[in-house]
Design a protein around this motif. Sequence first.
Motif, PDB file in Angstrom:
ATOM      1  N   ILE A 236       0.948  -1.169  -0.067  1.00  0.00           N
ATOM      2  CA  ILE A 236       0.070   0.020  -0.059  1.00  0.00           C
ATOM      3  C   ILE A 236       0.920   1.253  -0.046  1.00  0.00           C
ATOM      4  O   ILE A 236       0.436   2.123  -0.712  1.00  0.00           O
ATOM      5  N   SER A 250      -4.278   1.392  11.163  1.00  0.00           N
ATOM      6  CA  SER A 250      -5.461   1.342  10.109  1.00  0.00           C
ATOM      7  C   SER A 250      -5.867  -0.159   9.742  1.00  0.00           C
ATOM      8  O   SER A 250      -5.233  -1.223  10.811  1.00  0.00           O
ATOM      9  N   GLY A 278     -17.258   3.342   2.028  1.00  0.00           N
ATOM     10  CA  GLY A 278     -15.850   3.015   2.009  1.00  0.00           C
ATOM     11  C   GLY A 278     -15.282   4.090   0.933  1.00  0.00           C
ATOM     12  O   GLY A 278     -15.974   5.064   0.383  1.00  0.00           O
ATOM     13  N   TYR A 279     -14.040   4.041   0.313  1.00  0.00           N
ATOM     14  CA  TYR A 279     -13.262   4.631  -0.520  1.00  0.00           C
ATOM     15  C   TYR A 279     -12.335   3.894  -1.435  1.00  0.00           C
ATOM     16  O   TYR A 279     -12.141   2.581  -1.293  1.00  0.00           O
ATOM     17  N   THR A 280     -11.889   4.483  -2.231  1.00  0.00           N
ATOM     18  CA  THR A 280     -10.663   4.393  -3.040  1.00  0.00           C
ATOM     19  C   THR A 280      -9.389   3.934  -2.075  1.00  0.00           C
ATOM     20  O   THR A 280      -9.432   4.786  -1.009  1.00  0.00           O
ATOM     21  N   ARG A 281      -8.402   3.211  -2.561  1.00  0.00           N
ATOM     22  CA  ARG A 281      -7.282   3.095  -1.420  1.00  0.00           C
ATOM     23  C   ARG A 281      -6.796   4.531  -1.105  1.00  0.00           C
ATOM     24  O   ARG A 281      -6.198   4.641  -0.005  1.00  0.00           O
ATOM     25  N   PHE A 284      -8.834   5.967   1.414  1.00  0.00           N
ATOM     26  CA  PHE A 284      -8.915   5.028   2.945  1.00  0.00           C
ATOM     27  C   PHE A 284      -7.750   5.282   3.684  1.00  0.00           C
ATOM     28  O   PHE A 284      -7.695   5.403   4.900  1.00  0.00           O
ATOM     29  N   TYR A 285      -6.403   5.184   3.050  1.00  0.00           N
ATOM     30  CA  TYR A 285      -5.138   5.096   3.695  1.00  0.00           C
ATOM     31  C   TYR A 285      -4.606   6.567   3.568  1.00  0.00           C
ATOM     32  O   TYR A 285      -3.323   6.843   3.729  1.00  0.00           O
ATOM     33  N   THR A 293     -10.477   3.319  10.289  1.00  0.00           N
ATOM     34  CA  THR A 293     -11.847   3.554  10.029  1.00  0.00           C
ATOM     35  C   THR A 293     -12.917   2.544  11.019  1.00  0.00           C
ATOM     36  O   THR A 293     -14.008   2.577  10.872  1.00  0.00           O
ATOM     37  N   ASP A 320     -12.281  -0.840   1.411  1.00  0.00           N
ATOM     38  CA  ASP A 320     -11.091  -0.644   0.281  1.00  0.00           C
ATOM     39  C   ASP A 320     -11.506  -0.986  -0.879  1.00  0.00           C
ATOM     40  O   ASP A 320     -11.227  -2.160  -1.154  1.00  0.00           O
ATOM     41  N   THR A 322     -10.626  -0.298  -3.849  1.00  0.00           N
ATOM     42  CA  THR A 322      -9.353  -0.582  -4.683  1.00  0.00           C
ATOM     43  C   THR A 322      -9.026  -2.015  -4.492  1.00  0.00           C
ATOM     44  O   THR A 322      -8.581  -2.775  -5.409  1.00  0.00           O
TER      45      THR A 322
END
Length: 408
Positions: A236, A250, A278-281, A284-285, A293, A320, A322
């Motif tokens: 990541i 995380s 959620g989110y894209t990577r 998210f990170y 989260t 995530d 992604t």
Amino acid sequence: MSGIMAFTVTQSRYFIYKYNIMSLPQPSQLAQQHSETLLKQIQTVIAESGGEISFAEFMQLALYAPAAGYYSGGLEKFGVGGDFTTAPEISPLFSQCVAEQCAQVLAELGHADILEVGAGSGIMAANILLTLDSRQQLPDRYYILELSAELRQRQAETIKLHCPQCFERVQWLDALPLSGFRGVVLGNELIDAMPVQRFIIEAGQVREQTVISHDGELRLASREADSSLVAAVRKIEAELGEDFTDGYESEINAAAEAWLQSVSELLESGLVLLIDYGYTRREFYHQQRNTGTLMCHYQHRAHPDAMILIGLQDITAHVDFTALAEVAANNDLSVAGYTTQAHFLLSMGIEQRVAKITDSNQQIKMTQQIKQLVLPSEMGELFKVIALTRNLALPLQGFTFQDQRSRL
Ligand SMILES: C[S@@+](CC[C@H](N)C(=O)[O-])C[C@H]1O[C@@H](n2cnc3c(N)ncnc32)[C@H](O)[C@@H]1O
């Protein structure tokens, strides 16, 4: 527990920034006894494992230990009387839109099935079946895979009540089918309920968060991460182009990735439609999201402490997306769409459904429900929809207004 600060959830689960801070309510004596029983079970597992277990093992037990875990026990969970409310519980319009997306795929495939994984109270299944029945487009079978025996029973009651004529088509499975599935696999708020590994960066090293028992209570601790967790975190960082700073915490949802791999193996042709927050990577990170989260829900209050109310509260982490797209790409599934819940529902004609209602009181009620589902300040933006397909060359209706695949 009285010292723990929490946030009251007024509408849907996840918008804690607008909630009033208050203490968590005391559980009843019966609930406390239930929690004590599960606590003892987890402490036994910790002792047998040499004094600590991974956070993921803890989360698995807290949510799914037979008869005692949060989802396996008999607690109310969903809706006003429970701990949180999901989109199918807010409005039948949500499930009707999902049904329309299924109808498009079923029409293309001919004889085909639906498999819903993690069906909660069963209300989404009931409303999907009602909608498809009214269009005379029922699937050959509506399979449900649910880990919780208690929820299976509740799902059967809900479907019998709302769509008795469809009940015979519904079949509960004990495991994912092995291969040859043609149709639609559905999961709403499924991935967020899978146990996550937690990591923390200390002195530049990746450590895994664990759970220990201390003075009769559960506490968080950490240990050297194994090579697979280190590799996942370093991958990541490499993709983001920067290292996590010390203290960054995380989650990694390896269970979701393994689950999706199994789904990819069973799908001969059709669609996997997953809806979750959620989110894209990259989102998210984000370095500023430095405590991850993870969130717990108890009687419509959201707070981050998973070490309390064992078996009485939901524990959840964002998705995530992604990571899901990567599993798809590595397993010969196409990412056919990624968008917000708002854009998906609007593409599926949620507004037109309400416009057709003639009773004005009903129309006002449904308009309020649409707001909860689509407004960016409610569920509309944080919740995303991802579509993964195999042998299905069909532009999916739910992604007509917006498709953000390129952001994954
Ligand atoms: C947050 S609830 C969502 C329920 C429902 N889909 C809804 O939207 O109201 C998560 C559901 O997924 C189920 N679940 C979690 N992991 C699962 C798995 N690997 N297989 C089957 N069901 C699972 C839980 O028991 C629960 O029913």
